[in-house]
Scaffold this motif. Structure first.
Motif, mmCIF file in Angstrom:
data_model
loop_
_atom_site.group_PDB
_atom_site.id
_atom_site.type_symbol
_atom_site.label_atom_id
_atom_site.label_comp_id
_atom_site.label_asym_id
_atom_site.label_seq_id
_atom_site.Cartn_x
_atom_site.Cartn_y
_atom_site.Cartn_z
ATOM 1 N N TYR A 151 0.876 -1.127 0.176
ATOM 2 C CA TYR A 151 0.112 0.161 0.017
ATOM 3 C C TYR A 151 1.076 1.343 -0.154
ATOM 4 N N PRO A 152 0.842 2.119 -0.747
ATOM 5 C CA PRO A 152 1.463 3.494 -0.888
ATOM 6 C C PRO A 152 1.835 3.814 0.518
ATOM 7 N N GLU A 153 0.782 4.021 1.561
ATOM 8 C CA GLU A 153 0.964 4.679 2.715
ATOM 9 C C GLU A 153 1.797 3.827 3.584
ATOM 10 N N LYS A 154 1.994 2.591 3.155
ATOM 11 C CA LYS A 154 3.099 1.546 4.093
ATOM 12 C C LYS A 154 4.139 1.117 3.240
ATOM 13 N N ALA A 155 4.579 1.727 2.295
ATOM 14 C CA ALA A 155 5.713 1.635 1.489
ATOM 15 C C ALA A 155 7.027 1.249 2.209
ATOM 16 N N ASN A 156 7.120 2.489 3.093
ATOM 17 C CA ASN A 156 8.364 2.506 4.091
ATOM 18 C C ASN A 156 8.616 1.398 4.953
ATOM 19 N N ASP A 157 7.293 0.721 5.207
ATOM 20 C CA ASP A 157 7.461 -0.458 6.153
ATOM 21 C C ASP A 157 8.107 -1.680 5.246
ATOM 22 N N PHE A 158 7.759 -1.635 4.030
ATOM 23 C CA PHE A 158 8.408 -2.546 3.107
ATOM 24 C C PHE A 158 9.796 -2.353 2.857
ATOM 25 N N LEU A 159 9.972 -1.111 2.806
ATOM 26 C CA LEU A 159 11.609 -1.124 2.352
ATOM 27 C C LEU A 159 12.323 -1.166 3.595
ATOM 28 N N ASN A 160 11.778 -0.733 4.915
ATOM 29 C CA ASN A 160 12.465 -0.965 6.194
ATOM 30 C C ASN A 160 12.794 -2.591 6.395
ATOM 31 N N ALA A 161 11.878 -3.307 5.805
ATOM 32 C CA ALA A 161 11.835 -4.800 6.081
ATOM 33 C C ALA A 161 12.739 -5.634 5.194
ATOM 34 N N ALA A 162 13.248 -4.764 4.176
ATOM 35 C CA ALA A 162 13.977 -5.499 3.136
ATOM 36 C C ALA A 162 15.160 -6.493 3.557
ATOM 37 N N ALA A 163 15.591 -5.673 4.400
ATOM 38 C CA ALA A 163 16.791 -6.665 5.120
ATOM 39 C C ALA A 163 16.569 -7.799 5.588
ATOM 40 N N ILE A 164 15.444 -7.871 6.504
ATOM 41 C CA ILE A 164 15.077 -9.135 7.209
ATOM 42 C C ILE A 164 14.649 -10.140 6.050
ATOM 43 N N THR A 165 13.803 -9.606 4.962
ATOM 44 C CA THR A 165 13.411 -10.676 3.997
ATOM 45 C C THR A 165 14.574 -11.241 3.543
ATOM 46 N N LYS A 166 15.412 -10.552 2.939
ATOM 47 C CA LYS A 166 16.888 -11.175 2.171
ATOM 48 C C LYS A 166 17.397 -12.066 3.392
ATOM 49 N N ARG A 167 17.796 -11.654 4.418
ATOM 50 C CA ARG A 167 18.396 -12.465 5.461
ATOM 51 C C ARG A 167 17.601 -13.902 5.557
ATOM 52 N N THR A 168 16.307 -13.767 5.729
ATOM 53 C CA THR A 168 15.310 -14.845 5.912
ATOM 54 C C THR A 168 15.594 -15.943 4.798
ATOM 55 N N LEU A 169 15.528 -15.363 3.543
ATOM 56 C CA LEU A 169 15.598 -16.149 2.562
ATOM 57 C C LEU A 169 16.851 -16.827 2.437
ATOM 58 N N GLN A 170 17.980 -16.025 2.833
ATOM 59 C CA GLN A 170 19.323 -16.634 2.844
ATOM 60 C C GLN A 170 19.525 -17.715 3.929
ATOM 61 N N LEU A 171 18.927 -17.381 5.098
ATOM 62 C CA LEU A 171 18.920 -18.571 6.263
ATOM 63 C C LEU A 171 18.237 -19.793 5.745
ATOM 64 N N LEU A 172 17.170 -19.721 4.974
ATOM 65 C CA LEU A 172 16.243 -20.922 4.948
ATOM 66 C C LEU A 172 17.094 -21.476 3.561
ATOM 67 N N HIS A 173 17.660 -20.771 2.618
ATOM 68 C CA HIS A 173 18.143 -21.286 1.491
ATOM 69 C C HIS A 173 19.441 -22.048 1.962
#
Ligand SMILES: [Zn+2]
Length: 653
Positions: A266-288
């Protein structure tokens, strides 16, 4: 899927508060349609617990789907077509799809013309191909339909809502909602091998669905996005959403591959997604890195924001209410556990949700202090033990709230895996899980509980029937009662008992860690608990002032008690331990008279093999007898006290 309440402040607390809300979040059962006797042999009567939720016939195997959907997020309505390519598995002129009776079929195309169909009012479409097809024939039918998808309380598989005053539409089909908005096979037995989707909306909206974006076209006030996905996909993992999304493109390095990430916020929540990007990547790497490569690595991963209170692991594109770390890890874990390998029945939903819980714990283990992990464990165990009954294996698949029971399918399912890791060790646990994910009979298909059990048994070279019977099919948990005592300064005797919270399990055989500590020393030993009243001895080398059962939380247990005995209980005045003996053994004497003491050891031929005299025996003491040089066999220990009758104990080496 991870349902949770909107107001979750501390992510650890969701295990206590969030999952108790499941009943309120999930819709009630669909109506149970009356079974009709039709076209014998064409119906999957009761398929792995799906029963009345799928009437689709088993005489065709789905190869690909070409879906075209037209929606306006502000209007609860769908118009579309689904072309299903299939292989006939049994000679027939009729095939049956699942589709809600609320949706009207406009026409069905087969080869070059329209064919007839029949709606028996059980949420199915019986398609008359007009010609008999032999086993192995590859064909396709295209079903054109429209209508208002049914509203199922308290939420639907097809939902229109709003955020910041802007309409949003999303689908969430798990477990039985696919047929509410598209003609499909609504069970867990036939994945489409590949998928194309085109979504058309008014041009102010952007849509999001599975797989890779191919084109984005605006024409005459409408926007059409076209997507393709080239991995097998289960019906309930097909989904789309549309609103004024802000699209965020990113990437993650997984091994040697840089894979795209595509977020729809949602445009009003885009910052939440940007701020969580590092967690998303770290998570995919951990599981991978912990398990197997990300299952859809030739395509991408991403999140799409929606209004359901929680998240849903739609394939390659998890739908998220928010970007909390726990939710990110949970839904990402499902791409391996749930999407690559899908539970073969809703009875086995713990294979999806248990591993998702396990992975959120693994994330905490890797990235947070031990105290945070133990607090999380404590919350989960308390929640699991908040009721004495209930099995991880789902006993009633007609109840959606039972399937998604957060205490049993999620948390206790997760703890079945935590306990397997504890029992078998890290190496065996992760190896067995990798073997399971790589098994060609399961990968990109379906698995039952027995399939996972087989992989753990193969790696550990042990029969786990009892473990699975106790913890997956049985109910409840143990309460341990430990009594301990010191002897001779360096030895500890423990007596361990357990009661079980449910009569379905008589005894939980588990390795139980016991921690002994005083101001200067701290040591943990493991008792392999196989029977009640089990007595064990440990030479820990100090006198503890505190003893704890399961200090690092390896086992689901509750209401445990620890008591200290004055002196070793049992076995009268003379106790020998350990027995059978090893390099040395201890003889504990108590409640005897003072004076001269003789200890002697005879073999079974009556020959003396060892003797020692103690002139100033106090009446209670502990003696260590060397036995490394004794040949294997039986011996008699004779305890002679001047004024007391001789006491004899049999010793085995
Ligand atoms: Zn889940």
């Amino acid at each position: 899927m991870q349902p949770k309440p909107i107001l979750t402040i501390v992510f650890i607390v969701i295990y206590l508060t969030g999952f108790s809300q499941v009943k309120n979040v999930f819709r009630e059962n669909h109506e149970i349609a009356t079974m009709e006797a039709k076209a014998a042999g064409l119906r999957q009567e009761v398929l792995m617990g799906v029963g009345n939720f799928s009437k689709a016939s088993a005489n065709f195997d789905i190869n690909y789907l070409d879906c075209k959907w037209k929606v306006d997020p502000g209007v609860r309505y769908i118009q579309g077509s689904v072309k299903t390519g299939f292989t006939i598995t049994e000679r027939t002129n009729i095939i049956t799809f699942d589709l809600s009776d609320e949706l009207k079929v406009d026409s069905i195309l087969f080869r070059t013309g329209k064919i007839s169909h029949y709606r028996p009012f059980d949420h199915s479409v019986i398609v008359n191909l007009g010609v008999f097809l032999d086993k192995g024939n590859k064909e396709a039918v295209e079903i054109f339909y429209h209508g208002i998808p049914p509203v199922t309380a308290p939420f639907s598989s097809f939902t229109t809502s709003a955020h910041a005053g802007v309409p949003v539409l999303w689908t969430l089909s798990e477990p039985y909602g696919g047929r509410d908005w598209w003609p499909c096979k609504n069970g867990l037995n036939d994945k489409a091998d590949s998928l194309d989707i085109a979504i058309t909306t008014p041009d102010k909206y952007t849509s999001s669905t599975n797989g890779m974006l191919q084109s984005d076209e605006v024409k005459s006030g409408f926007r059409t996005t076209r997507w393709k996905h080239r991995y097998p996909i289960a019906t309930y993992l097909v989904a789309f959403a549309a609103t004024n999304y802000q699209v965020i493109q990113d990437g993650v390095k997984l091994g040697n591959t840089t894979m795209p990430i595509m977020e729809h916020a949602y445009p009003e929540k885009a910052n939440d997604f940007l701020n969580a990007a590092a967690i998303t990547k770290r998570t995919l790497q951990l599981l991978h890195n912990s398990f197997t490569p990300y299952p859809f690595i030739k395509e991408r991963y991403g999140h799409t924001q929606f209004g359901f209170g929680g998240g849903m692991e739609h394939q390659t594109n998890s739908f998220m209410q928010n970007m909390s770390e726990t939710l990110i890890v949970h839904e990402a874990a499902h791409q391996w556990f749930g999407n690559k390998i899908t539970c073969g029945s809703w009875r086995d939903i713990w294979l999806n949700e248990g591993y998702a819980i396990f992975c959120t714990n693994l994330n905490i283990e890797k990235h947070y202090p031990e105290a945070t992990l133990l607090n999380t464990y404590r919350s989960q165990i308390n929640f699991i033990a908040s009721s004495p009954n209930g099995s991880v294996y789902v006993d009633d698949t007609t109840s959606v709230s039972r399937i998604f029971d957060s205490r049993l399918s999620y948390n206790k399912g997760g703890w079945v895996l935590q306990m397997l890791r504890w029992k078998l060790g890290d190496s065996a646990f992760f190896r067995a899980t990798r073997n399971y994910l790589n098994d060609p009979a399961l990968a990109y298909g379906y698995a039952r509980t027995a399939d996972l059990k087989k992989h753990f048994e193969q790696v550990a070279a042990t029969d786990l029937t009892e473990f699975f019977n106790d913890w997956v099919f049985g109910q409840g948990f143990p309460s341990y009662k430990l009594q301990w005592a010191t002897g001779g300064g360096s030895w500890i005797q423990t007596t361990l008992n357990q009661t079980t919270s449910d009569t379905s399990v008589k005894f939980f055989e588990m390795p139980v860690p016991l921690r002994f500590k005083n101001t200067f020393n701290d040591t943990t030993v493991v008792v392999n608990h196989t029977k009640n009243g089990q007595v064990d001895f440990f030479r820990i080398g100090f006198v503890p002032d505190a003893v704890f059962i399961d200090p690092k939380l390896k086992i689901v247990s509750a209401n445990n008690t620890v008591t200290r005995a004055e002196i070793f209980p049992g076995s009268g005045n003379v106790m020998v331990f350990p027995n059978p003996v090893r390099d040395e053994f201890s003889v504990l004497l108590k409640d005897m008279s003072e004076g001269v003491l003789n200890l002697s050891l005879y073999n079974t031929s009556g020959q003396l093999v060892w003797r020692q005299r103690f002139g100033n025996f106090s009446g209670a003491d502990l003696f260590v007898v060397p036995s490394a040089n004794l040949a294997p066999g039986s011996y008699w220990l004779r305890v002679n006290k001047d004024d007391d009758p001789e006491i004899v104990r049999k010793i085995i080496k």
